[in-house]
Write an enzyme that holds these catalytic residues in place. Sequence first.
Site, PDB file in Angstrom:
ATOM      1  N   ARG A 233     -65.315  56.882   5.657  1.00 46.90           N
ATOM      2  CA  ARG A 233     -65.790  56.172   4.479  1.00 46.90           C
ATOM      3  C   ARG A 233     -67.003  55.317   4.848  1.00 46.90           C
ATOM      4  NH1 ARG A 233     -63.492  59.370   1.999  1.00 46.90           N
ATOM      5  NH2 ARG A 233     -61.925  59.138   0.357  1.00 46.90           N
ATOM      6  N   GLU A 262     -72.414  56.029  -3.267  1.00 48.56           N
ATOM      7  CA  GLU A 262     -72.631  57.459  -3.419  1.00 48.56           C
ATOM      8  C   GLU A 262     -72.806  57.804  -4.885  1.00 48.56           C
ATOM      9  OE1 GLU A 262     -69.531  59.624  -1.441  1.00 48.56           O
ATOM     10  OE2 GLU A 262     -69.960  58.744   0.516  1.00 48.56           O
ATOM     11  N   HIS A 281     -71.439  63.851   2.137  1.00 46.54           N
ATOM     12  CA  HIS A 281     -69.983  63.697   2.004  1.00 46.54           C
ATOM     13  C   HIS A 281     -69.302  65.037   1.720  1.00 46.54           C
ATOM     14  CE1 HIS A 281     -66.760  60.447   1.008  1.00 46.54           C
ATOM     15  NE2 HIS A 281     -66.266  61.431   1.734  1.00 46.54           N
TER      16      HIS A 281
END
Length: 316
Positions: A233, A262, A281
């Site tokens: 994360r 994000e 990601h």
Amino acid sequence: MTTSQPVILVTGVDLAPQALSMLSDYRIVYAGQQPDEQSLIQLCQQHNPVAILVRYGKINARIMNAAPALRVISKHGSGIDVIDQQAAAERDIRVASAPGANAAAVAEHAWALILACAKSVLTLDQRMRQGYWDKSTHKSVELEGRTLGLVGLGAIGGRVARIGRAFGMKVIAYDPFASSFPDECESASLDALLQQADVISLHCPLTEQTRQMINAEKLALFKPGAILVNTARGGLIDDQALLAALNNGTLAWAALDSFTTEPLAAPHIWQQVENVILSPHIGGVSDNSYVKMGTVAAGNILNALAAPLKKETPVS
């Protein structure tokens, strides 16, 4: 006479066919590629879903309030920090995840990033395209005999550890919640790990305790020339402190697959930093994990909806 099917809201644009087959008794509504809070509220008000399957975006109390029929929020993956768990508990909404479903994919991606850093894959590729031949001057980092430090030793960290041992690395790990450590790694405190490891890879959840755990104070402990990889994360790292460490030589490389905010839209601080490798990601998204995460998330929804509703306590 037909009755309308109850709705499951998917915060994304697709779902594996195997998962859709499991949810055939429900109407699937997709929220789009980058659903924001307002669009999710509007969709909840329009469709009153019984379940939300979370691929992208965050689910907060306001979104939950817009869906009075909501009974379960199921994460397409393992990280549930994007869901307000306290708000869900207050509304008797079950929160579920798919731990381990993407473990192989994330572990492989972590190693792809480690190797790209250690072997200067992007730099050499760029130099070749510019017409250079650096055979006589370049030396990559050999991993055999080096120390791999893992912060978090769950399903993903355990896989990364086994691969590290296969490369001939010494593996140490920091995980205060691990009940046992596999043969391939030794337990270490966080500070000791940061001081000893040549490669540090993050595999822990984002909580109030772990938020910005890699900050200026901790980065000062790193061995000069270390490599930092984050496939967990983004909030685990203080971005400005990391930027300073990359610029002053504390770190040789960093590789990031997750970010504090994000999606990472331009302009952003990493655009002009040459010794950082970025990916959007996608560490947990592979052909196989896409199916596994979807089917586990769908199964969690079906289990939650099959459970009897809690009866309200009668007012005396």
